[in-house]
Enzyme design. Sequence first.
Site, mmCIF file in Angstrom:
data_model
loop_
_atom_site.group_PDB
_atom_site.id
_atom_site.type_symbol
_atom_site.label_atom_id
_atom_site.label_comp_id
_atom_site.label_asym_id
_atom_site.label_seq_id
_atom_site.Cartn_x
_atom_site.Cartn_y
_atom_site.Cartn_z
ATOM 1 C CG HIS A 184 -10.004 -89.813 -42.780
ATOM 2 N ND1 HIS A 184 -9.941 -88.535 -43.295
ATOM 3 C CD2 HIS A 184 -10.621 -90.564 -43.722
ATOM 4 C CE1 HIS A 184 -10.499 -88.525 -44.495
ATOM 5 N NE2 HIS A 184 -10.919 -89.740 -44.780
ATOM 6 C CG ASP A 224 -12.969 -88.821 -37.325
ATOM 7 O OD1 ASP A 224 -14.169 -88.987 -37.617
ATOM 8 O OD2 ASP A 224 -12.051 -88.940 -38.153
ATOM 9 C CD GLN A 263 -16.100 -94.765 -41.707
ATOM 10 O OE1 GLN A 263 -17.075 -95.526 -41.753
ATOM 11 N NE2 GLN A 263 -15.760 -94.016 -42.731
ATOM 12 C CE LYS A 318 -17.222 -90.670 -44.048
ATOM 13 N NZ LYS A 318 -16.625 -91.322 -45.216
ATOM 14 C CB CYS A 324 -8.229 -90.310 -46.542
ATOM 15 S SG CYS A 324 -8.925 -89.725 -48.069
HETATM 16 N N1 PMP Z 1 -12.784 -89.436 -40.526
HETATM 17 C C1 PMP Z 1 -13.012 -90.689 -40.896
HETATM 18 C C2 PMP Z 1 -12.677 -91.806 -39.948
HETATM 19 C C3 PMP Z 1 -13.559 -90.960 -42.159
HETATM 20 O O1 PMP Z 1 -13.774 -92.214 -42.531
HETATM 21 C C4 PMP Z 1 -13.868 -89.883 -43.010
HETATM 22 C C5 PMP Z 1 -14.453 -90.119 -44.389
HETATM 23 N N2 PMP Z 1 -13.827 -91.105 -45.119
HETATM 24 C C6 PMP Z 1 -13.621 -88.583 -42.571
HETATM 25 C C7 PMP Z 1 -13.082 -88.389 -41.315
HETATM 26 C C8 PMP Z 1 -13.925 -87.384 -43.407
HETATM 27 O O2 PMP Z 1 -15.295 -87.288 -43.621
HETATM 28 P P1 PMP Z 1 -15.885 -86.242 -44.688
HETATM 29 O O3 PMP Z 1 -15.133 -86.506 -45.964
HETATM 30 O O4 PMP Z 1 -17.324 -86.601 -44.772
HETATM 31 O O5 PMP Z 1 -15.631 -84.885 -44.170
#
Ligand code: PMP
Length: 406
Positions: free
Chosen positions: A122, A199, A202, A225, A364
Amino acid sequence: MLDIDAIRAEFPILSRELYGRPMTYLDNTATSQTPRRVVDIITDGYTRSKANVHRGVHTLSQEATKAQEDARRRVASWIGAESHEEVIFTRGTTEALNLVASSFGGMVLGEGDELILTVMEHHANIVPWQLLRSRLGFTIKVVPIDGEGRLDLDAYRALFNERTRLVSVCHASNVLGTVNPVKEMIAEAHAHGVPVVVDGAQAAPHIKIDVRDLDADFYAFSAHKMYGPTGIGVLYGKRGHLEKMPPYQGGGEMIEHVSFGHTTFAELPFKFEAGTPDFVGIPAIAGAIDFMDGIGIDAIAEHEHVLLRHATDRLVAEVPGLRIFGTAPEKCAIISFLIGDHHPYDVGMLLDKLGIEVRTGHHCAQPLMEYLGIEGTVRASFAVYNTIEEADRFVDAVKRVAMILG
Ligand code: PMP
Protein backbone atom coordinates in the site's frame (compact mmCIF):
# COMPACT_ATOMS: atom_id res chain seq x y z
CA MET A 1 -22.33 -21.94 12.79
CA LEU A 2 -22.37 -18.26 13.62
CA ASP A 3 -25.59 -16.47 14.43
CA ILE A 4 -25.16 -13.85 11.73
CA ASP A 5 -28.57 -12.28 12.41
CA ALA A 6 -27.51 -11.61 16.01
CA ILE A 7 -24.18 -10.22 14.82
CA ARG A 8 -25.90 -7.97 12.26
CA ALA A 9 -28.29 -6.68 14.89
CA GLU A 10 -25.29 -4.97 16.50
CA PHE A 11 -24.73 -2.88 13.34
CA PRO A 12 -27.62 -0.46 12.75
CA ILE A 13 -26.06 0.77 9.49
CA LEU A 14 -26.51 -2.65 7.90
CA SER A 15 -30.27 -2.24 7.77
CA ARG A 16 -30.02 0.79 5.49
CA GLU A 17 -31.56 0.75 2.05
CA LEU A 18 -30.09 2.33 -1.06
CA TYR A 19 -32.15 3.14 -4.16
CA GLY A 20 -35.02 1.10 -2.75
CA ARG A 21 -32.86 -2.00 -2.26
CA PRO A 22 -31.15 -3.47 0.79
CA MET A 23 -27.65 -2.05 1.13
CA THR A 24 -24.91 -4.64 0.68
CA TYR A 25 -21.72 -3.31 2.20
CA LEU A 26 -18.70 -5.00 0.60
CA ASP A 27 -16.01 -2.37 1.12
CA ASN A 28 -14.75 -3.80 4.38
CA THR A 29 -11.13 -3.65 3.30
CA ALA A 30 -11.34 0.15 3.19
CA THR A 31 -13.15 0.28 6.51
CA SER A 32 -15.42 -2.11 8.38
CA GLN A 33 -18.62 -1.05 10.09
CA THR A 34 -18.73 -0.50 13.84
CA PRO A 35 -20.96 -2.39 16.30
CA ARG A 36 -23.16 -0.48 18.69
CA ARG A 37 -21.13 -1.53 21.75
CA VAL A 38 -18.10 0.26 20.29
CA VAL A 39 -20.13 3.36 19.43
CA ASP A 40 -21.56 3.26 22.98
CA ILE A 41 -18.06 3.44 24.47
CA ILE A 42 -17.36 6.56 22.42
CA THR A 43 -20.73 8.09 23.31
CA ASP A 44 -20.09 7.37 26.99
CA GLY A 45 -16.66 8.94 26.71
CA TYR A 46 -18.15 12.17 25.39
CA THR A 47 -21.24 12.27 27.54
CA ARG A 48 -20.00 10.94 30.89
CA SER A 49 -16.29 11.12 31.39
CA LYS A 50 -14.50 13.41 28.94
CA ALA A 51 -11.28 14.67 30.48
CA ASN A 52 -7.74 14.89 29.23
CA VAL A 53 -5.46 11.99 30.15
CA HIS A 54 -2.29 12.03 32.25
CA ARG A 55 -2.95 15.66 33.14
CA GLY A 56 -4.94 15.85 36.32
CA VAL A 57 -5.51 14.64 39.82
CA HIS A 58 -9.24 15.05 39.36
CA THR A 59 -11.54 12.04 39.12
CA LEU A 60 -12.59 12.47 35.50
CA SER A 61 -9.00 12.69 34.29
CA GLN A 62 -8.07 9.65 36.31
CA GLU A 63 -11.00 7.69 34.86
CA ALA A 64 -10.08 8.70 31.32
CA THR A 65 -6.43 7.81 31.91
CA LYS A 66 -7.37 4.41 33.30
CA ALA A 67 -9.68 3.68 30.35
CA GLN A 68 -6.93 4.57 27.89
CA GLU A 69 -4.24 2.60 29.66
CA ASP A 70 -6.54 -0.42 30.15
CA ALA A 71 -7.09 -0.37 26.37
CA ARG A 72 -3.33 -0.32 25.82
CA ARG A 73 -2.98 -3.43 28.02
CA ARG A 74 -5.85 -5.12 26.16
CA VAL A 75 -4.20 -4.43 22.79
CA ALA A 76 -0.84 -5.64 24.10
CA SER A 77 -2.23 -8.97 25.28
CA TRP A 78 -4.36 -9.33 22.10
CA ILE A 79 -1.26 -9.15 19.88
CA GLY A 80 0.97 -11.11 22.26
CA ALA A 81 3.30 -8.21 23.10
CA GLU A 82 5.60 -8.72 26.06
CA SER A 83 4.60 -5.39 27.57
CA HIS A 84 1.96 -2.68 27.13
CA GLU A 85 4.89 -0.25 26.92
CA GLU A 86 5.58 -1.65 23.46
CA VAL A 87 2.15 -0.48 22.23
CA ILE A 88 2.08 3.04 20.81
CA PHE A 89 -1.19 4.67 19.80
CA THR A 90 -1.09 6.52 16.49
CA ARG A 91 -3.69 7.96 14.10
CA GLY A 92 -3.63 4.77 12.02
CA THR A 93 -1.39 2.39 10.12
CA THR A 94 -0.18 5.27 7.98
CA GLU A 95 1.09 7.27 10.93
CA ALA A 96 2.56 4.12 12.50
CA LEU A 97 4.57 3.40 9.36
CA ASN A 98 5.65 7.03 9.05
CA LEU A 99 6.83 6.87 12.67
CA VAL A 100 8.92 3.74 12.04
CA ALA A 101 10.33 5.06 8.77
CA SER A 102 11.27 8.43 10.18
CA SER A 103 12.56 7.35 13.56
CA PHE A 104 13.89 3.79 13.13
CA GLY A 105 14.59 4.07 9.38
CA GLY A 106 16.47 7.29 10.03
CA MET A 107 18.68 5.39 12.48
CA VAL A 108 19.47 2.28 10.45
CA LEU A 109 19.42 3.44 6.79
CA GLY A 110 22.11 5.54 5.17
CA GLU A 111 23.66 6.22 1.79
CA GLY A 112 24.39 3.01 -0.10
CA ASP A 113 22.16 0.92 2.18
CA GLU A 114 19.20 -1.13 0.98
CA LEU A 115 15.58 -1.49 2.09
CA ILE A 116 13.39 -4.36 0.87
CA LEU A 117 9.69 -3.76 0.10
CA THR A 118 7.29 -5.85 -1.99
CA VAL A 119 5.41 -4.94 -5.15
CA MET A 120 2.06 -5.40 -3.38
CA GLU A 121 2.59 -2.69 -0.75
CA HIS A 122 0.00 0.00 0.00
CA HIS A 123 1.23 3.56 -0.58
CA ALA A 124 1.43 3.88 3.23
CA ASN A 125 4.29 1.39 3.16
CA ILE A 126 6.04 2.97 0.17
CA VAL A 127 5.86 6.75 0.35
CA PRO A 128 7.23 7.20 3.92
CA TRP A 129 10.31 5.25 2.82
CA GLN A 130 10.65 7.34 -0.34
CA LEU A 131 10.50 10.54 1.72
CA LEU A 132 13.31 9.16 3.87
CA ARG A 133 15.25 8.00 0.80
CA SER A 134 15.23 11.54 -0.59
CA ARG A 135 17.02 12.65 2.63
CA LEU A 136 19.35 9.72 3.15
CA GLY A 137 20.03 8.30 -0.32
CA PHE A 138 19.51 4.55 0.22
CA THR A 139 18.11 2.11 -2.36
CA ILE A 140 14.69 0.42 -2.34
CA LYS A 141 14.56 -3.17 -3.64
CA VAL A 142 11.21 -4.76 -4.49
CA VAL A 143 10.06 -8.39 -4.17
CA PRO A 144 7.96 -9.46 -7.21
CA ILE A 145 4.87 -11.74 -7.27
CA ASP A 146 3.82 -14.75 -9.31
CA GLY A 147 0.69 -15.14 -11.45
CA GLU A 148 -1.46 -16.02 -8.44
CA GLY A 149 -0.33 -12.97 -6.48
CA ARG A 150 2.11 -14.78 -4.17
CA LEU A 151 5.44 -13.24 -3.28
CA ASP A 152 8.41 -14.81 -5.06
CA LEU A 153 10.29 -16.01 -1.99
CA ASP A 154 13.37 -17.10 -3.98
CA ALA A 155 13.62 -13.56 -5.32
CA TYR A 156 13.16 -12.27 -1.75
CA ARG A 157 16.05 -14.40 -0.44
CA ALA A 158 18.24 -13.32 -3.33
CA LEU A 159 17.77 -9.63 -2.49
CA PHE A 160 19.73 -9.82 0.77
CA ASN A 161 23.32 -8.66 0.78
CA GLU A 162 25.68 -6.94 3.22
CA ARG A 163 23.99 -3.55 2.57
CA THR A 164 20.45 -4.74 3.43
CA ARG A 165 19.34 -2.88 6.55
CA LEU A 166 15.56 -3.30 6.76
CA VAL A 167 12.53 -5.15 5.33
CA SER A 168 8.98 -3.77 5.36
CA VAL A 169 6.16 -6.01 4.15
CA CYS A 170 2.38 -6.25 4.41
CA HIS A 171 0.96 -9.24 6.28
CA ALA A 172 -1.94 -9.30 3.80
CA SER A 173 -2.47 -7.40 0.54
CA ASN A 174 -5.40 -4.98 0.38
CA VAL A 175 -5.78 -5.68 -3.36
CA LEU A 176 -4.92 -9.34 -3.95
CA GLY A 177 -5.92 -10.58 -0.52
CA THR A 178 -2.70 -12.65 -0.43
CA VAL A 179 -1.59 -13.53 3.08
CA ASN A 180 2.19 -13.39 3.08
CA PRO A 181 4.33 -15.92 4.99
CA VAL A 182 5.67 -13.16 7.22
CA LYS A 183 6.96 -15.52 9.90
CA GLU A 184 9.21 -17.23 7.37
CA MET A 185 10.19 -13.89 5.84
CA ILE A 186 11.11 -12.49 9.25
CA ALA A 187 13.22 -15.57 10.07
CA GLU A 188 15.07 -15.15 6.77
CA ALA A 189 15.71 -11.45 7.43
CA HIS A 190 16.82 -12.09 11.00
CA ALA A 191 19.29 -14.72 9.74
CA HIS A 192 20.90 -11.77 7.93
CA GLY A 193 20.65 -9.58 11.03
CA VAL A 194 17.94 -7.46 9.36
CA PRO A 195 14.86 -6.22 11.27
CA VAL A 196 11.36 -6.40 9.76
CA VAL A 197 8.40 -4.00 9.84
CA VAL A 198 4.99 -5.59 9.20
CA ASP A 199 2.03 -3.62 7.84
CA GLY A 200 -0.80 -5.55 9.46
CA ALA A 201 -3.66 -3.27 8.38
CA GLN A 202 -5.38 -6.07 6.45
CA ALA A 203 -4.40 -8.88 8.78
CA ALA A 204 -5.70 -7.53 12.09
CA PRO A 205 -9.41 -8.04 11.21
CA HIS A 206 -8.94 -11.63 10.01
CA ILE A 207 -5.80 -13.31 11.34
CA LYS A 208 -4.61 -14.06 14.85
CA ILE A 209 -1.68 -11.75 15.44
CA ASP A 210 1.11 -12.91 17.70
CA VAL A 211 3.98 -10.47 17.39
CA ARG A 212 6.28 -12.62 19.51
CA ASP A 213 5.57 -15.80 17.57
CA LEU A 214 6.19 -13.87 14.33
CA ASP A 215 9.20 -12.25 15.98
CA ALA A 216 8.19 -9.00 14.21
CA ASP A 217 10.33 -6.00 15.06
CA PHE A 218 7.41 -3.64 14.35
CA TYR A 219 3.75 -4.33 13.59
CA ALA A 220 1.22 -1.67 12.51
CA PHE A 221 -2.57 -1.72 12.18
CA SER A 222 -5.69 0.50 12.18
CA ALA A 223 -8.70 0.19 14.48
CA HIS A 224 -11.22 1.31 11.85
CA LYS A 225 -10.63 -1.81 9.74
CA MET A 226 -11.31 -4.13 12.70
CA TYR A 227 -14.76 -2.90 13.80
CA GLY A 228 -13.22 -0.11 15.87
CA PRO A 229 -13.19 3.68 15.77
CA THR A 230 -11.51 5.67 13.03
CA GLY A 231 -8.50 7.89 13.66
CA ILE A 232 -6.63 5.40 15.86
CA GLY A 233 -3.91 2.95 15.02
CA VAL A 234 -1.35 0.88 16.81
CA LEU A 235 2.36 0.57 16.39
CA TYR A 236 3.91 -2.35 18.19
CA GLY A 237 7.69 -2.22 18.47
CA LYS A 238 10.21 -4.36 20.31
CA ARG A 239 11.31 -2.54 23.43
CA GLY A 240 14.99 -2.82 22.46
CA HIS A 241 14.31 -0.83 19.27
CA LEU A 242 11.86 1.68 20.79
CA GLU A 243 14.27 2.58 23.57
CA LYS A 244 17.02 3.47 21.09
CA MET A 245 14.79 5.39 18.69
CA PRO A 246 14.51 9.19 18.72
CA PRO A 247 11.02 10.70 19.20
CA TYR A 248 8.97 11.13 16.03
CA GLN A 249 7.11 14.29 17.01
CA GLY A 250 7.70 16.76 19.81
CA GLY A 251 5.17 18.35 22.15
CA GLY A 252 3.27 17.68 25.34
CA GLU A 253 2.99 14.17 26.83
CA MET A 254 6.26 12.95 25.31
CA ILE A 255 8.63 14.88 27.57
CA GLU A 256 10.19 14.32 30.97
CA HIS A 257 11.58 17.82 31.45
CA VAL A 258 11.77 20.81 29.11
CA SER A 259 14.01 23.83 29.27
CA PHE A 260 15.13 26.08 26.42
CA GLY A 261 18.60 24.63 26.72
CA HIS A 262 17.77 20.94 26.89
CA THR A 263 14.80 18.59 26.92
CA THR A 264 14.59 15.01 28.15
CA PHE A 265 11.96 12.58 26.96
CA ALA A 266 9.30 10.49 28.65
CA GLU A 267 9.54 6.74 29.10
CA LEU A 268 7.90 4.28 26.69
CA PRO A 269 5.35 4.40 25.24
CA PHE A 270 4.76 8.12 25.86
CA LYS A 271 7.99 9.16 24.15
CA PHE A 272 6.17 8.48 20.87
CA GLU A 273 2.79 9.99 21.75
CA ALA A 274 3.16 13.76 21.47
CA GLY A 275 0.08 15.85 22.14
CA THR A 276 -3.40 14.95 23.32
CA PRO A 277 -4.31 11.47 22.09
CA ASP A 278 -7.80 10.37 21.00
CA PHE A 279 -8.54 9.43 24.59
CA VAL A 280 -12.24 9.00 23.83
CA GLY A 281 -11.67 6.66 20.90
CA ILE A 282 -8.81 4.60 22.31
CA PRO A 283 -10.95 2.75 24.93
CA ALA A 284 -13.28 1.79 22.06
CA ILE A 285 -10.49 -0.31 20.54
CA ALA A 286 -10.89 -2.60 23.52
CA GLY A 287 -14.60 -2.83 22.65
CA ALA A 288 -13.71 -3.83 19.08
CA ILE A 289 -11.35 -6.51 20.38
CA ASP A 290 -14.08 -7.76 22.73
CA PHE A 291 -16.45 -7.96 19.74
CA MET A 292 -13.97 -9.98 17.69
CA ASP A 293 -12.91 -12.19 20.59
CA GLY A 294 -16.57 -12.85 21.43
CA ILE A 295 -16.97 -14.47 18.01
CA GLY A 296 -13.43 -15.82 17.71
CA ILE A 297 -10.96 -14.79 15.01
CA ASP A 298 -10.92 -18.31 13.54
CA ALA A 299 -14.71 -18.37 13.28
CA ILE A 300 -14.63 -14.91 11.66
CA ALA A 301 -12.05 -16.03 9.11
CA GLU A 302 -13.89 -19.29 8.41
CA HIS A 303 -17.18 -17.49 7.78
CA GLU A 304 -15.50 -14.94 5.50
CA HIS A 305 -13.81 -17.77 3.56
CA VAL A 306 -17.15 -19.47 2.96
CA LEU A 307 -18.39 -16.21 1.41
CA LEU A 308 -15.15 -15.77 -0.55
CA ARG A 309 -15.29 -19.27 -2.03
CA HIS A 310 -18.99 -19.05 -2.82
CA ALA A 311 -18.77 -15.66 -4.56
CA THR A 312 -15.53 -16.56 -6.38
CA ASP A 313 -16.88 -19.88 -7.69
CA ARG A 314 -20.06 -18.23 -8.93
CA LEU A 315 -18.29 -15.26 -10.53
CA VAL A 316 -15.85 -17.52 -12.39
CA ALA A 317 -18.62 -19.86 -13.57
CA GLU A 318 -21.27 -17.30 -14.44
CA VAL A 319 -19.63 -14.07 -15.63
CA PRO A 320 -17.88 -14.39 -18.99
CA GLY A 321 -14.80 -12.21 -19.39
CA LEU A 322 -14.34 -11.68 -15.64
CA ARG A 323 -10.73 -11.68 -14.42
CA ILE A 324 -9.81 -12.03 -10.77
CA PHE A 325 -6.52 -10.54 -9.54
CA GLY A 326 -5.14 -12.53 -6.62
CA THR A 327 -5.87 -16.26 -6.48
CA ALA A 328 -3.35 -17.37 -3.87
CA PRO A 329 -4.48 -20.32 -1.75
CA GLU A 330 -3.72 -18.29 1.38
CA LYS A 331 -5.92 -15.25 0.94
CA CYS A 332 -8.26 -12.95 2.86
CA ALA A 333 -11.84 -12.49 1.73
CA ILE A 334 -11.07 -9.94 -0.98
CA ILE A 335 -12.08 -10.24 -4.63
CA SER A 336 -10.37 -7.79 -6.99
CA PHE A 337 -11.74 -8.10 -10.49
CA LEU A 338 -12.36 -6.59 -13.92
CA ILE A 339 -15.09 -7.39 -16.42
CA GLY A 340 -13.64 -7.44 -19.94
CA ASP A 341 -12.22 -4.01 -20.73
CA HIS A 342 -14.84 -2.12 -18.78
CA HIS A 343 -13.55 0.64 -16.56
CA PRO A 344 -13.79 -0.22 -12.85
CA TYR A 345 -15.60 3.08 -12.16
CA ASP A 346 -18.39 2.17 -14.60
CA VAL A 347 -18.81 -1.22 -12.95
CA GLY A 348 -18.66 0.28 -9.44
CA MET A 349 -21.18 3.02 -10.23
CA LEU A 350 -23.68 0.56 -11.66
CA LEU A 351 -23.20 -1.81 -8.72
CA ASP A 352 -23.89 1.10 -6.36
CA LYS A 353 -27.22 1.74 -8.11
CA LEU A 354 -28.05 -1.89 -7.29
CA GLY A 355 -27.23 -1.28 -3.63
CA ILE A 356 -23.81 -2.97 -3.72
CA GLU A 357 -21.04 -0.91 -2.11
CA VAL A 358 -17.66 -1.92 -3.52
CA ARG A 359 -14.39 -0.08 -3.97
CA THR A 360 -13.00 0.89 -7.37
CA GLY A 361 -9.65 2.27 -8.48
CA HIS A 362 -6.01 1.65 -7.69
CA HIS A 363 -6.63 1.01 -3.97
CA CYS A 364 -3.56 3.06 -2.99
CA ALA A 365 -1.37 0.46 -4.69
CA GLN A 366 -0.36 2.11 -7.96
CA PRO A 367 2.98 0.26 -8.25
CA LEU A 368 1.04 -3.03 -8.06
CA MET A 369 -1.39 -1.80 -10.73
CA GLU A 370 1.55 -0.89 -12.96
CA TYR A 371 3.05 -4.34 -12.36
CA LEU A 372 -0.27 -5.98 -13.32
CA GLY A 373 -0.59 -3.69 -16.35
CA ILE A 374 -3.98 -2.31 -15.31
CA GLU A 375 -5.30 1.04 -14.07
CA GLY A 376 -7.41 -0.34 -11.27
CA THR A 377 -9.89 -3.00 -10.24
CA VAL A 378 -13.29 -3.40 -8.67
CA ARG A 379 -12.84 -4.79 -5.18
CA ALA A 380 -15.43 -6.58 -3.05
CA SER A 381 -14.40 -7.57 0.46
CA PHE A 382 -16.27 -9.46 3.15
CA ALA A 383 -16.57 -9.05 6.91
CA VAL A 384 -18.10 -11.28 9.56
CA TYR A 385 -21.54 -9.66 9.24
CA ASN A 386 -21.89 -10.39 5.52
CA THR A 387 -24.20 -13.22 4.49
CA ILE A 388 -24.43 -15.81 1.72
CA GLU A 389 -27.53 -13.93 0.50
CA GLU A 390 -25.40 -10.81 0.17
CA ALA A 391 -22.70 -12.74 -1.69
CA ASP A 392 -25.41 -13.96 -4.07
CA ARG A 393 -26.88 -10.46 -4.40
CA PHE A 394 -23.40 -9.22 -5.28
CA VAL A 395 -22.79 -11.91 -7.93
CA ASP A 396 -26.26 -11.39 -9.43
CA ALA A 397 -25.58 -7.65 -9.59
CA VAL A 398 -22.20 -8.21 -11.28
CA LYS A 399 -23.95 -10.42 -13.87
CA ARG A 400 -26.52 -7.71 -14.48
CA VAL A 401 -23.84 -5.02 -14.83
CA ALA A 402 -21.85 -7.23 -17.23
CA MET A 403 -24.99 -7.59 -19.35
CA ILE A 404 -25.76 -3.85 -19.29
CA LEU A 405 -22.18 -2.97 -20.28
CA GLY A 406 -22.20 -5.67 -22.94
N1 PMP B 1 -1.72 -0.70 4.61
C1 PMP B 1 -2.68 -1.43 4.06
C2 PMP B 1 -2.35 -2.81 3.56
C3 PMP B 1 -3.98 -0.92 3.95
O1 PMP B 1 -4.93 -1.65 3.39
C4 PMP B 1 -4.24 0.37 4.44
C5 PMP B 1 -5.63 0.98 4.34
N2 PMP B 1 -6.23 0.83 3.11
C6 PMP B 1 -3.20 1.10 5.02
C7 PMP B 1 -1.95 0.53 5.09
C8 PMP B 1 -3.40 2.47 5.56
O2 PMP B 1 -4.27 2.43 6.65
P1 PMP B 1 -4.85 3.79 7.28
O3 PMP B 1 -5.43 4.55 6.12
O4 PMP B 1 -5.88 3.32 8.24
O5 PMP B 1 -3.73 4.51 7.90
